[in-house]
Design a protein around this motif. Structure first.
Motif, PDB file in Angstrom:
ATOM      1  N   SER A  56     -15.282 -23.358  39.970  1.00  0.00           N
ATOM      2  CA  SER A  56     -15.419 -23.224  41.423  1.00  0.00           C
ATOM      3  C   SER A  56     -15.412 -21.751  41.860  1.00  0.00           C
ATOM      4  O   SER A  56     -15.636 -21.442  43.033  1.00  0.00           O
ATOM      5  N   HIS A  57     -15.167 -20.838  40.933  1.00  0.00           N
ATOM      6  CA  HIS A  57     -15.120 -19.410  41.298  1.00  0.00           C
ATOM      7  C   HIS A  57     -16.544 -18.921  41.608  1.00  0.00           C
ATOM      8  O   HIS A  57     -17.454 -19.108  40.798  1.00  0.00           O
ATOM      9  N   PRO A  58     -16.756 -18.303  42.771  1.00  0.00           N
ATOM     10  CA  PRO A  58     -18.129 -17.914  43.155  1.00  0.00           C
ATOM     11  C   PRO A  58     -18.809 -16.966  42.168  1.00  0.00           C
ATOM     12  O   PRO A  58     -20.033 -16.887  42.145  1.00  0.00           O
ATOM     13  N   HIS A  73     -20.937 -21.105  36.154  1.00  0.00           N
ATOM     14  CA  HIS A  73     -21.018 -22.510  36.560  1.00  0.00           C
ATOM     15  C   HIS A  73     -21.488 -22.581  38.022  1.00  0.00           C
ATOM     16  O   HIS A  73     -22.403 -23.314  38.373  1.00  0.00           O
ATOM     17  N   TYR A  74     -20.820 -21.818  38.864  1.00  0.00           N
ATOM     18  CA  TYR A  74     -21.114 -21.807  40.299  1.00  0.00           C
ATOM     19  C   TYR A  74     -22.544 -21.306  40.534  1.00  0.00           C
ATOM     20  O   TYR A  74     -23.317 -21.880  41.313  1.00  0.00           O
ATOM     21  N   ASP A  75     -22.873 -20.227  39.826  1.00  0.00           N
ATOM     22  CA  ASP A  75     -24.182 -19.614  39.974  1.00  0.00           C
ATOM     23  C   ASP A  75     -25.299 -20.619  39.656  1.00  0.00           C
ATOM     24  O   ASP A  75     -26.279 -20.739  40.402  1.00  0.00           O
ATOM     25  N   ARG A 133     -25.127 -23.921  39.649  1.00  0.00           N
ATOM     26  CA  ARG A 133     -25.162 -25.023  40.617  1.00  0.00           C
ATOM     27  C   ARG A 133     -25.941 -24.613  41.856  1.00  0.00           C
ATOM     28  O   ARG A 133     -26.804 -25.335  42.340  1.00  0.00           O
ATOM     29  N   THR A 134     -25.597 -23.421  42.370  1.00  0.00           N
ATOM     30  CA  THR A 134     -26.202 -23.018  43.639  1.00  0.00           C
ATOM     31  C   THR A 134     -27.661 -22.565  43.486  1.00  0.00           C
ATOM     32  O   THR A 134     -28.472 -22.748  44.379  1.00  0.00           O
ATOM     33  N   SER A 193     -18.372 -17.267  38.902  1.00  0.00           N
ATOM     34  CA  SER A 193     -18.541 -17.938  37.599  1.00  0.00           C
ATOM     35  C   SER A 193     -19.995 -18.337  37.442  1.00  0.00           C
ATOM     36  O   SER A 193     -20.727 -18.535  38.423  1.00  0.00           O
TER      37      SER A 193
END
Ligand code: PGA
Length: 261
Positions: free
Chosen positions: A75-77, A81-83, A85-86, A79
């Motif tokens: 969930s860290h902006p 993972h976040y990158d 997803r968005t 990370s």
């Protein structure tokens, strides 16, 4: 290496998107290796646009990301993972359970590395690996002087990469120093590698990767040993190449099915 130089980022992006789309269309269960950072952003935006126009689907596609920071949860902006997803996952028909990223918060990072290699192998290997290149010649987070036959492992970021990536964090001291990344050997096992590099700040590394010796000083140079690597460059990233005329000669003489535009 197949070297393609284009004047505009749009032209570079269009060729990269054509290559990805070809893999998506031609395989029933394509396996893509994905990269983060600023380099593939336009490509992901173009793939989303192609998906919305009904030109491609990610149904049946499995993805593996190259790397992640140690200690940043999903969930860290900042990370990856976040990158992902968005910038891609939330906008296309990728099945979430088929998107694989390394867990930088695992309590057993070495087990995480072994498990990732196993997951890639269970998926049948990576068909197309998308790559950027660091200004110091890294691919994934494989920094200079690491093993060129490495498999997924935990690495220490070089000071150069730490400085380069500080732009994404509020405070440069927030940039994690440890990362978890596919190894150079993992990357070399992909059937097709697609490297993109844009901007003058990449020109030295690009030149070393393509025309320099194969050396751990420039991990991307290991791609010279790979049987199918395509490099897409804009003019500033290509400006130090000494053998550009040779690459252009090859492009001019390609057969129609060898061309992407
Ligand atoms: P960038 O990073 O796309 O943000 O320039 C590339 C890389 O470090 O591999």
């Amino acid at each position: 290496m197949e070297v393609i130089i284009r004047a505009t980022l749009d032209a570079c992006t269009s060729i990269a998107a054509t290559i990805v789309a070809k893999h998506l269309r031609e395989r029933k269960c394509p396996v893509l290796g994905l990269a983060t950072g600023s380099t593939p952003e336009r490509l992901y935006a173009e793939l989303i646009a192609m998906f919305r126009r009904g030109e491609i689907s990610f149904g049946g596609c499995t993805t593996f990301n190259l790397d992640e920071y140690v200690g940043l949860d999903a969930s860290h902006p900042q990370s990856y993972h976040y990158d992902m997803r968005t910038k891609l996952f939330d906008h296309v028909d990728l099945e979430p359970s088929r998107t694989h990223l390394l867990d930088g918060c695992s309590t057993d990072l070495r087990a995480e590395c072994r498990d990732y290699e196993q997951r890639i192998s269970t998926a049948g290997g990576i068909h197309l690996q998308i790559l950027g290149i660091g200004a110091n010649g890294h691919i994934g987070f494989n920094e200079p002087f690491g093993s060129l036959s490495s498999r997924t492992w935990v690495k220490i970021l070089s000071r150069r990469t730490l400085e380069d990536n500080a732009r994404y964090f509020q405070d440069r001291n927030d940039v994690p120093r440890q990362v978890i990344t596919m190894g150079v050997g993992t990357i070399l096992k992909a059937a097709h590698c697609l490297v993109m590099a844009f901007g003058r700040q990449k020109a030295e590394a690009v030149c070393q990767m393509i025309e320099g010796p194969v050396t751990a000083r420039c991990p991307a140079s290991a791609l010279q040993l790979h049987r199918r690597t395509t490099v897409i460059l804009d003019e500033p990233a290509a400006c130090l190449l000494q053998h550009r005329a040779d690459f252009e000669w090859i492009e001019r003489n390609k057969l129609p099915w060898q061309r992407y535009d």
